[in-house]
Design an enzyme around this catalytic site. Structure first.
Site, PDB file in Angstrom:
ATOM      1  N   LYS A 192       4.958   2.259  -3.095  1.00 48.35           N
ATOM      2  CA  LYS A 192       5.267   3.688  -3.257  1.00 48.35           C
ATOM      3  C   LYS A 192       5.186   3.103  -5.234  1.00 48.35           C
ATOM      4  O   LYS A 192       6.444   2.720  -5.631  1.00 48.35           O
ATOM      5  CB  LYS A 192       6.466   4.124  -3.342  1.00 48.35           C
ATOM      6  CG  LYS A 192       6.385   5.550  -2.798  1.00 48.35           C
ATOM      7  CD  LYS A 192       5.045   5.586  -1.632  1.00 48.35           C
ATOM      8  CE  LYS A 192       4.579   7.379  -1.494  1.00 48.35           C
ATOM      9  NZ  LYS A 192       4.194   7.961  -0.241  1.00 48.35           N
ATOM     10  N   SER A 238      -6.986   5.161   4.335  1.00 44.03           N
ATOM     11  CA  SER A 238      -6.490   4.375   3.403  1.00 44.03           C
ATOM     12  C   SER A 238      -7.413   3.649   3.225  1.00 44.03           C
ATOM     13  O   SER A 238      -8.164   2.967   2.909  1.00 44.03           O
ATOM     14  CB  SER A 238      -5.647   5.229   2.676  1.00 44.03           C
ATOM     15  OG  SER A 238      -5.521   6.019   1.542  1.00 44.03           O
ATOM     16  N   LYS A 275       0.566  -1.269   0.252  1.00 44.69           N
ATOM     17  CA  LYS A 275       0.371  -0.124   0.215  1.00 44.69           C
ATOM     18  C   LYS A 275       0.982   1.607  -0.178  1.00 44.69           C
ATOM     19  O   LYS A 275       1.704   1.437   1.529  1.00 44.69           O
ATOM     20  CB  LYS A 275      -0.759  -0.092   1.499  1.00 44.69           C
ATOM     21  CG  LYS A 275      -1.819   1.281   1.529  1.00 44.69           C
ATOM     22  CD  LYS A 275      -2.726   1.016   1.141  1.00 44.69           C
ATOM     23  CE  LYS A 275      -4.207   2.534   0.590  1.00 44.69           C
ATOM     24  NZ  LYS A 275      -3.527   3.275  -0.322  1.00 44.69           N
ATOM     25  N   LYS A 281       5.715   2.362   8.093  1.00 41.90           N
ATOM     26  CA  LYS A 281       4.634   3.589   8.311  1.00 41.90           C
ATOM     27  C   LYS A 281       2.976   2.404   9.351  1.00 41.90           C
ATOM     28  O   LYS A 281       2.090   2.246  10.264  1.00 41.90           O
ATOM     29  CB  LYS A 281       3.839   4.424   7.754  1.00 41.90           C
ATOM     30  CG  LYS A 281       4.141   5.669   7.220  1.00 41.90           C
ATOM     31  CD  LYS A 281       3.998   6.486   6.282  1.00 41.90           C
ATOM     32  CE  LYS A 281       4.564   7.919   5.946  1.00 41.90           C
ATOM     33  NZ  LYS A 281       3.770   8.372   4.625  1.00 41.90           N
ATOM     34  N   THR A 311      -3.768  13.045   6.624  1.00 46.11           N
ATOM     35  CA  THR A 311      -3.193  13.730   6.912  1.00 46.11           C
ATOM     36  C   THR A 311      -2.801  14.588   8.380  1.00 46.11           C
ATOM     37  O   THR A 311      -1.672  14.348   8.881  1.00 46.11           O
ATOM     38  CB  THR A 311      -1.625  13.577   5.829  1.00 46.11           C
ATOM     39  OG1 THR A 311      -1.926  11.906   4.949  1.00 46.11           O
ATOM     40  CG2 THR A 311      -0.178  13.474   6.299  1.00 46.11           C
ATOM     41  N   ASN A 362      -1.237  20.020   0.396  1.00 47.83           N
ATOM     42  CA  ASN A 362      -2.282  18.726   1.157  1.00 47.83           C
ATOM     43  C   ASN A 362      -2.520  18.643   2.973  1.00 47.83           C
ATOM     44  O   ASN A 362      -3.055  19.121   3.349  1.00 47.83           O
ATOM     45  CB  ASN A 362      -2.709  17.418   0.961  1.00 47.83           C
ATOM     46  CG  ASN A 362      -3.943  16.451   1.581  1.00 47.83           C
ATOM     47  OD1 ASN A 362      -3.410  16.434   2.183  1.00 47.83           O
ATOM     48  ND2 ASN A 362      -5.288  16.456   0.793  1.00 47.83           N
TER      49      ASN A 362
HETATM   50  N1  GLU Z   1       1.154   8.871  -0.033  1.00 48.33           N
HETATM   51  C1  GLU Z   1       0.748   8.725   1.882  1.00 48.33           C
HETATM   52  C2  GLU Z   1       1.863   8.736   2.783  1.00 48.33           C
HETATM   53  O1  GLU Z   1       2.716   8.107   2.020  1.00 48.33           O
HETATM   54  C3  GLU Z   1      -0.675   8.002   1.801  1.00 48.33           C
HETATM   55  C4  GLU Z   1      -0.651   6.800   0.956  1.00 48.33           C
HETATM   56  C5  GLU Z   1      -1.548   5.972   1.476  1.00 48.33           C
HETATM   57  O2  GLU Z   1      -2.298   6.089   1.556  1.00 48.33           O
HETATM   58  O3  GLU Z   1      -1.580   4.691   0.863  1.00 48.33           O
HETATM   59  O4  GLU Z   1       1.539   7.957   3.525  1.00 48.33           O
END
Ligand code: GLU
Length: 428
Positions: free
Chosen positions: A120, A362, A84, A108, A204, A235
């Site tokens: 990613k 998410s 993810k 994370k 976030t 954002n």
């Molecule tokens: N791009 C965001 C991050 O770096 C969200 C990733 C997601 O929601 O999967 O945490």
């Protein structure tokens, strides 16, 4: 040793730091695994993504020419669950950066206890110079190029730097066409009408503010009247400024890619929010601006780097005046700089913890898509609050217990999940 020699060495040091985001991530992972007595084999497995796909995407531009863009999708480890993580559109995207970012997503997800590994993606492009139509064709082309390795039970993309809910909608539509059935669970961060979740757009920033409140408790500072400096007005930065302003904190400095604006009495946040463009640019409206470096070194109670990586380095770490730093961006502080800040008694809440609110909501969006049953905003926020507070407490406790800084503790917590899952699966 002469002064010139020392200066030359410190410049070399910082260059080494800045260039080595991926290697420095690997070295902290190695150290964290060692501290928990994991074997070298586990490090060999986790030091690189399991899969890294590079794609070339031809796009018909508005002037009828064809431009070929390079994109990536990295899947770090799927032992805990599907991978993810977001997709960024930026001129400085690189293979190394995407790999490091996918590892940070694993961490994370581990910290927030989500049933995912890290992924990613990124495309080397400059969305500020592209039309709506060109962005749509690029987004769809990217999904066609990576469709074999992604999906609701394989790897679930999301927004990241310079991508938004419109781009997620095009990507979801393209994927649904390829699979020939509606697939909202393929991607998160969608518009509400297409199966997005309440609270995802602000997630976030909500997660960061929860971490700010927890950090303030440790330093016995009140949020009301606290002076906050935010680097970045995208954002995360813009919603954070809004929420802090609503809670009575004073946002005294804010910046975009071109510079910063300040007011020690507190900036007029509602005005700035109204005037910012969709890329978070705002300082063009002002005559008197400061540099991003000056902004980071401002006297304040809380500093929130919410822009890009490698902003606090050995060069400026000694000049940071904030007693609390909460990282909303990915990788804004180098590992060497973290050591200097910790020695100086600065409480640093690391990116992989503080910015986990985005991927947490998410996850909630994906659960709702899979169930076809949707929650209220209050339900989402309550669940996010629980995840963030538990994650903060857990990392803080591990830091105290092992006498390490919060970044190292967060690495320990995050990497333990994937190390355990890989072991139970018999991979190592
Ligand atoms: N791009 C965001 C991050 O770096 C969200 C990733 C997601 O929601 O999967 O945490």
């Amino acid at each position: 040793m002469s002064i010139t020699k020392i200066a030359a060495e410190s410049t070399e040091d910082s260059q080494k730091e800045v260039l080595n985001v991926f290697q420095s991530t690997q070295s902290v992972i190695k150290e964290a695994l060692k501290k928990m007595n994991y074997s070298d084999e586990i490090y060999e497995l986790l030091k690189e993504p399991l899969r890294m796909l590079t794609v070339r995407i031809p796009v018909k531009m508005d002037d009828s020419s064809v431009k070929v863009f390079t994109g990536y999708r990295s899947q770090h480890n799927d032992s805990v669950g599907p991978t993810k993580g977001g997709v960024r559109f930026h001129p400085l995207v690189s293979e190394e950066e995407v790999k490091a970012l996918s590892i940070w997503m694993t961490l994370k997800c581990g910290i927030a206890n989500l049933p995912y590994g890290g992924g990613k993606g990124g495309i080397i492009c400059d969305p500020q110079k592209m039309s709506f139509g060109e962005l749509e064709r690029l987004s769809r082309g990217y999904v066609r190029a990576i469709s074999q390795i992604v999906g609701p039970t394989k790897d679930i993309p999301a927004p990241d730097v310079y991508t938004n809910s419109q781009i997620m909608a095009w990507m979801m539509d393209e994927y649904s066409h390829i699979r020939e059935f509606d697939s909202p669970g393929f991607i998160t961060g969608k518009p509400l009408i297409l199966g997005g979740s309440y609270g995802r757009e602000t997630a976030t920033a909500q997660g960061v503010i929860i971490c700010i409140k927890e950090a303030l408790k440790k330093k016995e500072i009140r949020l009301r009247d606290a002076r906050v400096v935010i680097q970045g007005f995208g954002n995360a930065g813009s919603f954070l400024a809004k929420f802090l302003h609503e809670e009575g904190a004073k946002v005294i400095g804010i910046s975009d890619a071109f510079g910063g604006i300040t007011d020690t009495n507190g900036l007029d946040i509602p005005y700035l929010l109204e005037r910012r463009d969709s890329f978070g640019n705002i300082t063009g409206l002002f005559e008197k601006t400061i540099t991003n470096q000056e902004l980071l070194e401002m006297k304040c109670d809380i500093l929130v780097p919410a822009a890009v990586s490698n902003q606090i380095t050995v060069e400026n770490a000694r000049r940071i005046q904030a007693p609390i730093i909460v990282e909303a961006a990915n990788g804004p502080t180098t590992i060497e700089a973290t050591k200097i800040l910790t020695k100086r008694g600065i409480l640093l809440v690391p990116d992989i913890l503080a910015s986990a609110g985005g991927v947490t909501v998410s996850y909630f969006e994906w659960v709702q898509n899979n169930q076809g049953y949707y929650w209220t905003e209050a339900e989402v926020l309550e669940k996010l609050q629980t995840v963030m507070v538990n994650s903060f407490d857990n990392v803080f406790r591990v830091a105290l217990q092992h006498k390490v800084d919060m970044r190292f503790a967060a690495y320990m917590v995050g990497i333990k999940c994937v190390a355990e899952a890989s072991t139970f699966r018999g991979w190592v």
